[in-house]
Every structure is written in C-alpha cells, then in structure tokens.
Motif scaffolding. Structure first.
Motif, mmCIF file in Angstrom:
data_model
loop_
_atom_site.group_PDB
_atom_site.id
_atom_site.type_symbol
_atom_site.label_atom_id
_atom_site.label_comp_id
_atom_site.label_asym_id
_atom_site.label_seq_id
_atom_site.Cartn_x
_atom_site.Cartn_y
_atom_site.Cartn_z
ATOM 1 N N ALA A 199 5.174 -35.123 -20.880
ATOM 2 C CA ALA A 199 4.741 -34.705 -22.221
ATOM 3 C C ALA A 199 5.381 -35.565 -23.305
ATOM 4 N N MET A 200 6.525 -36.183 -23.001
ATOM 5 C CA MET A 200 7.206 -36.980 -24.016
ATOM 6 C C MET A 200 6.480 -38.282 -24.318
ATOM 7 N N ILE A 201 5.780 -38.837 -23.309
ATOM 8 C CA ILE A 201 5.237 -40.178 -23.514
ATOM 9 C C ILE A 201 3.715 -40.224 -23.524
ATOM 10 N N THR A 202 3.059 -39.091 -23.258
ATOM 11 C CA THR A 202 1.608 -39.174 -23.145
ATOM 12 C C THR A 202 0.964 -39.472 -24.504
ATOM 13 N N GLY A 203 -0.088 -40.280 -24.453
ATOM 14 C CA GLY A 203 -0.777 -40.632 -25.684
ATOM 15 C C GLY A 203 -2.122 -39.947 -25.771
ATOM 16 N N ASP A 204 -2.261 -38.836 -25.049
ATOM 17 C CA ASP A 204 -3.540 -38.134 -25.000
ATOM 18 C C ASP A 204 -3.264 -36.663 -25.303
ATOM 19 N N LEU A 205 -3.943 -36.132 -26.288
ATOM 20 C CA LEU A 205 -3.622 -34.780 -26.750
ATOM 21 C C LEU A 205 -3.869 -33.736 -25.666
ATOM 22 N N PHE A 206 -4.990 -33.884 -24.944
ATOM 23 C CA PHE A 206 -5.324 -32.903 -23.917
ATOM 24 C C PHE A 206 -4.312 -32.957 -22.784
ATOM 25 N N ASP A 207 -3.897 -34.175 -22.454
ATOM 26 C CA ASP A 207 -2.880 -34.383 -21.445
ATOM 27 C C ASP A 207 -1.587 -33.682 -21.844
ATOM 28 N N PHE A 208 -1.264 -33.811 -23.120
ATOM 29 C CA PHE A 208 -0.063 -33.147 -23.639
ATOM 30 C C PHE A 208 -0.147 -31.642 -23.443
ATOM 31 N N THR A 209 -1.314 -31.055 -23.794
ATOM 32 C CA THR A 209 -1.442 -29.603 -23.645
ATOM 33 C C THR A 209 -1.330 -29.199 -22.170
ATOM 34 N N LEU A 210 -1.863 -30.044 -21.281
ATOM 35 C CA LEU A 210 -1.762 -29.720 -19.853
ATOM 36 C C LEU A 210 -0.313 -29.728 -19.401
ATOM 37 N N PHE A 211 0.437 -30.735 -19.836
ATOM 38 C CA PHE A 211 1.852 -30.807 -19.477
ATOM 39 C C PHE A 211 2.596 -29.572 -20.001
ATOM 40 N N VAL A 212 2.282 -29.197 -21.245
ATOM 41 C CA VAL A 212 2.950 -28.030 -21.839
ATOM 42 C C VAL A 212 2.638 -26.781 -21.023
ATOM 43 N N CYS A 213 1.369 -26.666 -20.641
ATOM 44 C CA CYS A 213 0.934 -25.513 -19.860
ATOM 45 C C CYS A 213 1.677 -25.480 -18.523
ATOM 46 N N LEU A 214 1.825 -26.647 -17.910
ATOM 47 C CA LEU A 214 2.523 -26.734 -16.625
ATOM 48 C C LEU A 214 3.978 -26.297 -16.775
ATOM 49 N N THR A 215 4.639 -26.753 -17.847
ATOM 50 C CA THR A 215 6.037 -26.323 -18.018
ATOM 51 C C THR A 215 6.099 -24.822 -18.209
ATOM 52 N N GLY A 216 5.120 -24.257 -18.944
ATOM 53 C CA GLY A 216 5.095 -22.805 -19.121
ATOM 54 C C GLY A 216 5.013 -22.098 -17.783
ATOM 55 N N ILE A 217 4.106 -22.572 -16.927
ATOM 56 C CA ILE A 217 3.912 -21.913 -15.631
ATOM 57 C C ILE A 217 5.175 -22.003 -14.771
ATOM 58 N N VAL A 218 5.759 -23.217 -14.676
ATOM 59 C CA VAL A 218 6.928 -23.329 -13.801
ATOM 60 C C VAL A 218 8.144 -22.616 -14.383
ATOM 61 N N ASN A 219 8.216 -22.526 -15.715
ATOM 62 C CA ASN A 219 9.319 -21.763 -16.304
ATOM 63 C C ASN A 219 9.258 -20.305 -15.866
ATOM 64 N N ILE A 220 8.048 -19.752 -15.861
ATOM 65 C CA ILE A 220 7.915 -18.369 -15.386
ATOM 66 C C ILE A 220 8.352 -18.297 -13.927
ATOM 67 N N GLY A 221 7.959 -19.331 -13.154
ATOM 68 C CA GLY A 221 8.336 -19.360 -11.739
ATOM 69 C C GLY A 221 9.838 -19.394 -11.552
ATOM 70 N N ILE A 222 10.524 -20.219 -12.389
ATOM 71 C CA ILE A 222 11.973 -20.380 -12.226
ATOM 72 C C ILE A 222 12.689 -19.052 -12.405
ATOM 73 N N VAL A 223 12.270 -18.279 -13.402
ATOM 74 C CA VAL A 223 12.936 -16.986 -13.587
ATOM 75 C C VAL A 223 12.324 -15.914 -12.710
ATOM 76 N N GLY A 224 11.051 -16.087 -12.352
ATOM 77 C CA GLY A 224 10.381 -15.087 -11.521
ATOM 78 C C GLY A 224 10.958 -15.019 -10.111
ATOM 79 N N ALA A 225 11.676 -16.088 -9.695
ATOM 80 C CA ALA A 225 12.230 -16.108 -8.345
ATOM 81 C C ALA A 225 13.522 -15.309 -8.236
ATOM 82 N N VAL A 226 14.048 -14.860 -9.392
ATOM 83 C CA VAL A 226 15.323 -14.133 -9.375
ATOM 84 C C VAL A 226 15.079 -12.670 -9.028
#
Lengths: 286, 71, 226
Positions: free
Chosen positions: C86-113
């Motif tokens: 997400a830091m280097i992408t030059g495509d807005l949609f790509d950026f939103t996808l990366f953001v969405c992915l971090t959101g999903i895995v963040n839930i996973g990281i805490v959801g495993a506790v």
C-alpha cells in the motif's frame, strides 16, 4: 562537504543540542517549582551513565524484538535528520517518522511483558487519536503553499513571509504535537509517572541510554521542523534562540500543569485539533 | 565469549567499516543514505553492548540466588 | 522521469501491466520501514506477560501457545507485506485492496487469541471493518467516475478538483479510518492490545498508522490547493 560527514555531524549536533535542551527544560521546571534543579548537562550525563551500565534483558521479553525496537527508534530519527537539515526533503516523510515514533512507543512498552509497559502500550494506542492534528497541519500547510517539500516551503516563505502569521492555528496544533512528546508534559500519558516510566520501564541500562539518545535527536528535530516550517529561512543563531525559547515555554507549561488523565489528554488534543482545523479553513477561505 | 558479545563485536566492526567506507570513498548518495540509516544506529547499539559493564563472577552468583519478587 | 508529487521528485516506477508502483523519497522510506518491521516480526519470539494473581501472592504468566503463535505470525507477515504494498502502489483501486487485506488479516491476528474480551473486541472491529469497505470502494469508484482514471500519476497531473472528487476523498477517508480502526473507531482496538504477542500487535498498529499517512499523500494528490 562529504555527504556522510555531513550526516554524522548533523546527528551529533542534534543529539547534543537536544540533550542540552532537555537539561535546560528540567532546570527551568525546577526553578519554577522552587527547587535548585539539576545542572543543564545532567541529561547528557544520564544518557552516558545509563549507556555504560551493566544491563540485563528481562526473562519475559520478546527477543530480539525488544532490542530491535530501540534500534528502530534511532533509525527513524537518523532518517529525520537526513530528510530535514541534510537534504531538505519531504515534510510528509517527517510526519511518517512521527507516526513510526508512536509505533515504537507502543511496542517498546508491550515487548517486555511488564504490566507498566502494557499500560503504556494501550495508552499509546489511545493517543493515536492525537494524530488528527498532525494530518490537519499537513493538509493546511499544503493547501496554503502547494508544496510538501521542506526546501519548497523555505522558498515559499522567502517570498511570502513566515507561515506563522499566515496559518497561526496550524502552528498552534503543531506546538501541541511537540508538547505531547516532551517529558513531564500534560499530554505525555505514555511516559506518565503513574506507570513508573511508561514504555521505558523495562528498557534499563544500555537500552535506556540508547532510547534517550534517540529522544534527544527527536526533540531537536521536532523543534527544527517547527522553526523551519513556520519561520522559514533563518540563520543558525536564530535556530538556537528559537529552540531555547520554545523549550522554555514548554518547560513553563509542564511545570505548572499536572499530567492529564488519558481521556482528558486525548480530548484536549482533539479539541485543539477541532479549533485548529475549523479556524484554519475559515482563515484560508477568507 | 558468549553469543551476544560475539554478535555485537561483529556488528560494531561491520558498521564502523561501512561508515568509514562512506566517508572515504564518497559513494552515490542513496548508498550513503542506506549506510547511515543502518550503520549509525547499529554502531551505537553494538558499541553500547561491547562497552557495558560486566558484573564479576561472584556477584553473578548472588544475583541468581535472589528470589524473584515479581513486579 | 520528470514527475513531481507534492513537491518531491519521483525516483522510479515499476510498471506491472496496469498496476504501477512508484517511489518517491517518502514512499521508499515507508516501504522500507514496513518491510523492516515485517522482518523483525518474522524472527521474533513473543513476550510472556506477568500478571498478579487475585487474592494470592503468586504471579501468573500469560504466554502465546505454539499453534496460535504460528497462525498469528503468518497473518502478521501477510499484513506487513500488504502494508508495504500500500505504501508504493500507484493505483487507487490497488491501494483500497491492500487496505482491505490489512483489515482482514488484522481481524485474524486478534481473532486467533482465546480470550473472551479480545474476541469481543475483534468482533466489533470486524463489524466496523466490514461496514467501512463500502465507503472505501465507493470512494475509489467515485474518484474513477469523476476523473476517468485510477492511476495516481494521472490524477496527480490533473489541474482541477471537482466536488465529486472531494466527496470521493471523504468517503475514501471514512473507509480507511474504519478499515484500520483509527481515530473515532480506536476504542475497540485498545482492548485487543492487552493480549500477549507484542510483535503481532505491532503490525496492526504499524499498518494503520502507515496507511493513514499514505492516505494523506493520496488525498493531497486528489485535492488540489486553492
């Protein structure tokens, strides 16, 4: 001058001036509170004293993360020195570094397993709300000047005069931001004495000395950025005077205010942000 | 010599060498930035690890006998 | 390469079909920081939290079990890589996808506790992240509709800002704020950070702050100064 020499000299200057300013701040605070206070070089002496002390690493710490996080703090502020005084690069990057500083605060606290560090870590997450003034400052500066480059901002100010008069509320927000990084400040909830030393509690001895060095560089850089962004092209003596004046003002505020509780601290900062954002946009529109 | 000591000596020498290299040979600017970002923090850290005081052997024994008193 | 973004010169671009990564001093630093933290997380052990026992003098050690450790480390690495992207992408949609992915895995990281409070917080965070994906993609879509392109380099060279682009930016901001759980939504996050596993919590915090700083860059590129 050779680039590497330039960087080294700037880092060393940043460390010494930052440490002296911290010392001065303690001295002023002590005088206001009617104490003689430590000598001004006390902060440097402390740093070196900690640096050569025998250190142990806690049994419970997350290794090597616990050590790497201190190196990370040093790295980001060396980067800030390169971006600021050495090359005059992107202001956005300085704010990125400020954000990473928050992350280091958060994780230095949690990496040791100590309850005090953990509390500091949770408070660091809370104080992420104080990022709002940070972004507001950026947005306002950009809308006013049309550039995000420090050299560009200096050039803009040579033509149009200091930004301090053009966008005073942004300067106020930035000042609150700097103040939240000062020790003993009302907003320093991550380092509050109610949780021993906050995120630094379990980083003792050598690692504490190392953290203190980076913090001195951080303090120098924050003041440098403020003076450069809001006062424009100024000479070295003016930088020094400006830094001393700002440290004294902050020392005065710190000496006379108590540490706010986390919720109040955040709400104060958010209030400042709200006034700053609404006021600045109103000023820009007129 | 324990593992920490060895690692820190290696890091100290490597970082010092890279800083000196950048000063003397004056490479392209991005290499200098990379060297200063990595080497300056590592140099300070490893210098600290190398120079920090060490307790004597019998002091070490005493520390181990101290009961863990919790936080 | 004579393109300037917010006053700083572009160092280089990596064209991958229609997705273009670009580097300025700022993007490069953020990218390197994200990768450096990911590397540290990948090799770190977790800490042991020592808590006082209630009504006794004993201490209780809270650790991360091995199975939990493995899945959380995996998710943390994915999160770090997505943030770096997400830091280097030059495509807005790509950026939103990366953001969405971090959101999903963040839930996973805490959801495993396996702690009730933490799972509660993760559930609430999950709800906000899901709801925030609508303004996130909606904002990107509005900007595409208003400008005709998703490429940030193209948007950067435009000279005007239409009201639709401002609306799109506001939606984008709301989306990212919800997805990364900052400012108004941070209350759920503080609760998740009480568990052991400091390296993994680092990546949650890191991703949200770095993405927010990057979002400011994107928003400043979309909205031109008066």
């Amino acid at each position: 001058m050779n680039l590497m020499t330039n960087i080294l000299i700037n880092v060393i200057i940043a460390f010494f001036i930052g440490s002296l300013l911290f010392g001065l701040q303690r001295k002023i605070m002590a005088r206001i509170q009617g104490r003689p206070g430590p000598p001004i070089i006390q902060h440097i002496l402390h740093t070196f004293k900690f640096f050569i002390k025998e250190s142990a690493f806690p049994y419970t710490a997350a290794m090597p993360f616990y050590i790497a996080i201190t190196a990370m703090l040093s790295m980001i502020w060396v980067a800030a020195v390169i971006v600021g005084p050495v090359t005059g690069g992107s202001l956005l990057l300085i704010f990125g570094i400020y954000a990473v500083h928050k992350i280091v605060e958060h994780n230095a606290g949690s990496s040791s397993g100590s309850p005090y560090g953990k509390l500091s870590c949770v408070r660091a997450v809370y104080s992420a709300a104080a990022e709002i003034p940070l972004f507001a400052v950026l947005v306002i500066i950009y809308f006013k000047t049309g550039t995000m480059n420090i050299t560009g901002l200096i050039n803009y100010q040579t033509v149009h005069g200091p930004l301090l008069y053009a966008i005073p509320l942004a300067a106020l927000m930035f000042f609150v931001l700097i103040m939240s990084k000062a020790p003993y400040s009302p907003f320093a909830i991550t380092k509050g004495k109610d949780i021993v030393s906050g995120y630094e509690t379990e980083h003792f001895g050598l690692l504490r000395g190392y953290l203190m060095m980076s913090e001195s560089i951080a303090w120098y850089m924050l003041l440098w950025v403020f003076l450069t962004v809001f006062l424009g092209p100024i000479s070295i003596p003016v930088y020094l005077i400006g830094m001393i004046v700002m440290s004294s003002i902050i020392a005065f505020i710190n000496a006379t205010t108590p540490l706010l509780n986390p919720n109040h601290s955040i709400m104060m900062q958010v209030t400042f942000a709200f006034i700053g954002i609404v006021g600045s946009f109103a000023l820009l529109m007129i | 010599m324990d593992k920490l000591k060895t690692t820190s000596w290696i890091l100290l020498i490597a970082s010092f060498a890279s800083i000196v290299y950048a000063i003397i040979f004056n490479p392209v600017s991005w290499i200098v930035y990379a060297i200063s970002l990595v080497s300056i923090p590592l140099f300070i850290l490893s210098l600290g690890l190398v120079t920090m005081a060490k307790g004597s052997k019998d002091e070490e024994e005493e520390k181990r006998r101290e009961p863990f008193i919790g936080y | 390469m004579d393109i300037t973004i917010l006053g700083s010169q572009i160092i280089g671009i990596i064209p991958l079909g229609d997705i273009v990564f670009y580097f300025t001093q700022f993007n490069l630093f953020m990218f390197a920081t994200a990768l450096a933290f990911t590397a540290i997380v990948a090799i770190s052990k977790t800490e042991t939290q020592v808590e006082a026992e209630f009504g006794k003098l004993g201490d209780r050690a809270v650790t991360v079990a091995k199975k939990e450790f493995k899945i959380r480390r995996f998710l943390a690495i994915i999160c770090g890589l997505a943030t770096a992207g997400a830091m280097i992408t030059g495509d807005l949609f790509d950026f939103t996808l990366f953001v969405c992915l971090t959101g999903i895995v963040n839930i996973g990281i805490v959801g495993a506790v396996r702690q009730v409070d933490v799972l509660d917080a993760a559930y609430q965070y999950g709800l906000i992240a899901m709801m925030a994906s609508l303004p996130l993609f909606g904002g990107a879509a509005l900007i595409l509709a208003a400008t005709g392109t998703l490429s940030l380099l193209e948007i950067n060279s435009l000279t005007y800002t239409t009201p639709m682009m401002i609306l799109g930016s506001i939606l984008l901001f709301l989306g990212v704020a919800g997805e990364t759980g900052v400012a108004p939504f941070f209350a759920t996050k503080a609760e998740m950070f009480r568990t052991p596993g400091s390296p993994f919590l680092l990546i949650i915090h890191l991703s949200s702050l770095l993405i927010l700083v990057r979002l400011i860059e994107i928003l400043l590129m979309i909205n031109k100064p008066f």
